[in-house]
Every structure is written in C-alpha cells, then in structure tokens.
Design a protein around this motif. Structure first.
Motif, mmCIF file in Angstrom:
data_model
loop_
_atom_site.group_PDB
_atom_site.id
_atom_site.type_symbol
_atom_site.label_atom_id
_atom_site.label_comp_id
_atom_site.label_asym_id
_atom_site.label_seq_id
_atom_site.Cartn_x
_atom_site.Cartn_y
_atom_site.Cartn_z
ATOM 1 N N LEU A 189 0.816 -1.217 0.000
ATOM 2 C CA LEU A 189 0.000 0.000 0.000
ATOM 3 C C LEU A 189 0.852 1.270 0.000
ATOM 4 N N GLU A 190 2.054 1.159 0.527
ATOM 5 C CA GLU A 190 2.926 2.337 0.575
ATOM 6 C C GLU A 190 3.321 2.807 -0.823
ATOM 7 N N LYS A 191 3.221 1.901 -1.802
ATOM 8 C CA LYS A 191 3.593 2.262 -3.165
ATOM 9 C C LYS A 191 2.442 2.914 -3.931
ATOM 10 N N LEU A 192 1.246 2.912 -3.322
ATOM 11 C CA LEU A 192 0.098 3.551 -3.959
ATOM 12 C C LEU A 192 0.043 5.027 -3.576
ATOM 13 N N SER A 193 -0.314 5.860 -4.519
ATOM 14 C CA SER A 193 -0.456 7.289 -4.222
ATOM 15 C C SER A 193 -1.702 7.515 -3.383
ATOM 16 N N SER A 194 -1.814 8.685 -2.788
ATOM 17 C CA SER A 194 -2.991 9.022 -1.984
ATOM 18 C C SER A 194 -4.265 8.956 -2.814
ATOM 19 N N GLU A 195 -4.181 9.401 -4.068
ATOM 20 C CA GLU A 195 -5.343 9.380 -4.950
ATOM 21 C C GLU A 195 -5.740 7.943 -5.299
ATOM 22 N N GLU A 196 -4.741 7.081 -5.511
ATOM 23 C CA GLU A 196 -5.029 5.671 -5.801
ATOM 24 C C GLU A 196 -5.694 4.994 -4.609
ATOM 25 N N LYS A 197 -5.197 5.279 -3.416
ATOM 26 C CA LYS A 197 -5.797 4.711 -2.208
ATOM 27 C C LYS A 197 -7.234 5.183 -2.041
ATOM 28 N N ILE A 214 -22.659 -9.705 -0.778
ATOM 29 C CA ILE A 214 -21.617 -9.249 0.156
ATOM 30 C C ILE A 214 -22.297 -8.912 1.481
ATOM 31 N N TYR A 215 -21.974 -9.697 2.513
ATOM 32 C CA TYR A 215 -22.580 -9.478 3.832
ATOM 33 C C TYR A 215 -21.525 -9.372 4.932
ATOM 34 N N SER A 216 -20.279 -9.183 4.534
ATOM 35 C CA SER A 216 -19.208 -9.029 5.523
ATOM 36 C C SER A 216 -18.498 -7.706 5.262
ATOM 37 N N PHE A 217 -18.721 -6.764 6.155
ATOM 38 C CA PHE A 217 -18.153 -5.420 5.980
ATOM 39 C C PHE A 217 -16.965 -5.169 6.891
ATOM 40 N N GLY A 218 -16.798 -6.048 7.886
ATOM 41 C CA GLY A 218 -15.717 -5.853 8.846
ATOM 42 C C GLY A 218 -14.344 -5.915 8.219
ATOM 43 N N GLU A 219 -14.174 -6.825 7.239
ATOM 44 C CA GLU A 219 -12.870 -6.966 6.587
ATOM 45 C C GLU A 219 -12.435 -5.659 5.943
ATOM 46 N N LEU A 220 -13.383 -4.962 5.339
ATOM 47 C CA LEU A 220 -13.060 -3.686 4.701
ATOM 48 C C LEU A 220 -12.884 -2.580 5.739
ATOM 49 N N LEU A 221 -13.713 -2.590 6.777
ATOM 50 C CA LEU A 221 -13.642 -1.532 7.793
ATOM 51 C C LEU A 221 -12.325 -1.532 8.555
ATOM 52 N N VAL A 222 -11.706 -2.715 8.714
ATOM 53 C CA VAL A 222 -10.433 -2.774 9.457
ATOM 54 C C VAL A 222 -9.230 -2.724 8.515
ATOM 55 N N HIS A 223 -9.471 -2.692 7.199
ATOM 56 C CA HIS A 223 -8.362 -2.650 6.246
ATOM 57 C C HIS A 223 -7.745 -1.254 6.230
ATOM 58 N N PRO A 224 -6.411 -1.164 6.173
ATOM 59 C CA PRO A 224 -5.754 0.154 6.156
ATOM 60 C C PRO A 224 -6.217 1.059 5.025
ATOM 61 N N ILE A 225 -6.673 0.481 3.913
ATOM 62 C CA ILE A 225 -7.076 1.306 2.761
ATOM 63 C C ILE A 225 -8.244 2.205 3.117
ATOM 64 N N ILE A 226 -9.062 1.789 4.084
ATOM 65 C CA ILE A 226 -10.269 2.547 4.413
ATOM 66 C C ILE A 226 -9.938 3.877 5.074
ATOM 67 N N GLN A 227 -8.710 4.022 5.562
ATOM 68 C CA GLN A 227 -8.298 5.296 6.154
ATOM 69 C C GLN A 227 -8.328 6.428 5.133
ATOM 70 N N ALA A 228 -8.275 6.057 3.862
ATOM 71 C CA ALA A 228 -8.325 7.074 2.800
ATOM 72 C C ALA A 228 -9.675 7.782 2.747
#
Length: 383
Positions: A189-197, A214-228
């Motif tokens: 993820l560090e290689k992705l730009s802020s806009e890409e994230k 899709i009935y599982s949202f926790g995986e996405l909510l705890v993923h670092p990408i969601i900080q974007a």
C-alpha cells in the motif's frame, strides 16, 4: 559488440551530463558480464526521464541495448522490463504492444511467474482494446497458472489489479469487490499514491454495499485502505459501511439522500440495500445475545428489521438460505432460536462485546461447577 559500442557512444555523448555516472556504471557492469546487476541497474534508470532522453528514447535503448540482454538476464527481470517498455515504445498502438509482449513470452524459458506477468500486461492492452471475451479467457488461463505457484509472487498483484479492473468495467459489484480485496492483499500500500488509495477505498465501499451477496463489511472496515475515506468529503461512505456492518437502518436513512445524489444507480437498488440492512440487523442481534439468550421473538426481530411481524418468517428464511445464520423457527410460539452466525471480521467494539459474552459464559460455567461440587452427591443419590 554492438551493445558495447552503443554504451561507449552514449558515455562519450554524456561526458558532461549528470547521466554520465549511469552510463559509466552500465558500461562497467556489461564489460564484467554481471548480467543480474546490469538488469537491476537497467530497471532503475528506465524510470528516469532524463536518462531515457540521453539514450535517444525508449525505442532506441531497446533496439541498441536491451534486446541484446534478453537472453542473458533472468526470466522475471525480462518480463518486468518488457511490460514496462511495451506501452512506452508503442504508446499509440495496442496491437504492437501485444505483439511485442507475445514475442517476449517465447523467451521466458518456461518460468510460470514471469509468464503470468507478461500475460497480465497482454490482458491490460487487450482490455483497452475492448475485447472482453479475450480478456476473460486470458484471466482464466493466467489464474490456472498462478494456482501452481505455492507462495504469493510478484505476478499476483498485477493479475488481481487486471481482474479487478475487468470486473469493475464488465462484471458485478460483488465480483469486483472480491478481486479488488485480493489485489490489496498482495500489493504494498505504501507504493500507492494518496489518490489511488482514495479511489480504491471509494470503489470498494460502494461495491460492498451494492454487491448482491456481500454481507461481511468488517474486513473492509479494518483494512488500512479505508483510512483514505477519513475525509469530510467521503465521511458519508465510511458511515454507510458502519451502518451496514451493524444493520442500522436509522443511521443509513440519514445518508440515503447522499447516496441518491452521489450514486444515481443506487436508486433502483434500494430494495436490495434495504434487505441487506434487515439481514445484517438479524445477524447483529444474534451476535450481541449471550449464549443462554438466543431465543429471538418475532416482535424483537420486526422492531430491529423494521418489517411487519407477518414478514419476519420470510426474512428469517432468507437469512437461513444465505447461510448468514442457523437456527430453528417456531412458528407457533413466534420465536427463532439462533444457534450460529456466519463468521466475520470484527471491529474493536464487537470484539469487546464478544469478550464480555465469553466472560459471562465462563462465570456461568464456574457457578455450575461449584453447584455440582456442593450438591453433586444429592443428585447422584436421587438417581
């Protein structure tokens, strides 16, 4: 010999240029036949526009130098170099790009990972041409090859980037969601730009909510990408994910106008979105209840899901068919005994709740153990 002459010519031409050191190093490594080191240095300078200008352009560099190295460097480095060069040598000709990459495949010495890298680049060019059927076939072929690789290779992120883009353009929300998550699981993820994230997080959030199964949202909510999405402009998306994770219809109702304005397609998907919220509400009810209180009345479910009592049974049957929950429906008593909820990734609040339930269960076991110790002889005597 031709390569050495080219290097000597370039070194002389750049005697007063900042690129002199790069040409000198390449020339030295080539003369010493240190092919791996040559390929590493080449990978570095190819990304320098000043160096490419000093080389006479990408095409000139390839014809006069890189082509000579193709039989000398490793298959992965060759694949990496070819996929980088093809769109730059032939920027306006997708057919030429594909032909160039097909030629490279013949030189890879049966290296599966390297072949997958080149196949993925061919797929990217084919997708730009709009040949959907060919890309689909290529994805299937490449995926079979990747299954033969034990560990996550450098080919995996490139493959999942292509597959997620393919399903974004020509597939369903659910297909895109799964492939994009796989891509994020492979890429740094560090290689992705802020806009890409930001773009990845926005598309994933929308796909998670609009995706059919899709009935599982926790995986996405705890993923670092969601900080974007932690930005006032995208706060509505983050809140929407949280609302669906808990099945909170009231919270989503406050965001519905934003959805209709930002995602016009969601207008026709409102019934599916409402049902997903209702189902997630039932899952959350079962999760919150302690083990000894799993009897849910139809009235409780109706209140949580915001449906009439006479529609609760159908909603439960829908949740059971989707394998979100397990249990027994007592139509006469108007209750549902829940025995299981589908495993999912939990956030800290849910983990805290689960910890409390486990502690309560342990306390109940301790109480029963002490009761048996104190009165066990009476029970045995009665038997």
């Amino acid at each position: 010999m031709a390569s050495q002459e080219y290097l000597a010519t370039r070194l002389a031409a750049n005697a007063e240029s900042p690129q002199k050191s790069n040409w000198a190093e390449l020339s030295d490594l080539y003369e010493r036949r240190l092919w791996y080191q040559v390929s590493v240095k080449l990978g570095e300078v190819l990304r320098s526009s000043d160096f490419i200008q000093s080389a006479g352009g990408y095409g000139e560099l390839y014809r006069r130098f890189v082509q000579d190295l193709e039989s000398r460097i490793g298959a992965y480095k060759l694949a990496e170099t070819a996929t980088f060069l093809s769109p730059r040598i032939f920027p306006d000709n997708l057919d030429e790009q594909i032909a160039f990459l097909e030629g490279t495949r013949k030189k890879l010495k049966n290296d599966v990972a390297a072949d997958c890298i080149v196949l993925t680049a061919i797929g990217t060019a084919t997708l730009k041409k709009g040949n959907v059927a060919a890309v689909k076939t290529l994805l299937e072929e490449t995926e079979k090859k990747l299954r033969g690789i034990d560990n996550v290779s450098l080919a995996h992120p490139q493959f999942y980037e292509l597959s997620s883009e393919f399903y974004r353009l020509h597939g369903t929300y659910a297909e895109y969601f799964r492939e994009a998550l796989k891509y994020l699981g492979c890429v740094d993820l560090e290689k992705l730009s802020s806009e890409e994230k930001r773009g990845q997080a926005e598309r994933l959030a929308i796909a998670a909510i609009l995706g059919d199964d899709i009935y599982s949202f926790g995986e996405l909510l705890v993923h670092p990408i969601i900080q974007a999405l932690q930005n006032p402009k995208y706060e509505w998306l983050l809140k929407s994910l949280e609302a669906f994770n808990y099945g909170d219809q009231k919270a989503f109702e406050a965001l519905k106008a934003q959805w209709l304005r930002q995602i016009p397609e969601s207008t026709k998907l409102q019934p599916q979105m409402t049902e997903k919220l209702q189902l997630m509400g039932i899952v959350e009810m079962g999760f919150k209840r302690p083990p000894h209180e799993r009897d849910l009345t139809f009235k409780e479910i109706a209140a949580t899901s915001n449906v009439p009592v006479d529609q609760v049974e159908m909603l439960l049957m829908r949740a059971l068919s989707l394998k979100l929950i397990r249990g027994d429906i007592d139509e006469k008593a108007q209750t549902f005994y829940m025995t299981w909820v589908k495993p999912r990734v939990l956030n800290m609040e849910q983990i805290t709740k689960l910890t409390k339930n486990l502690k309560d269960w342990c306390n109940d076991v301790d109480v029963m153990e002490r009761l048996i110790q104190l009165r066990g002889h009476e029970m045995l005597a009665a038997v």
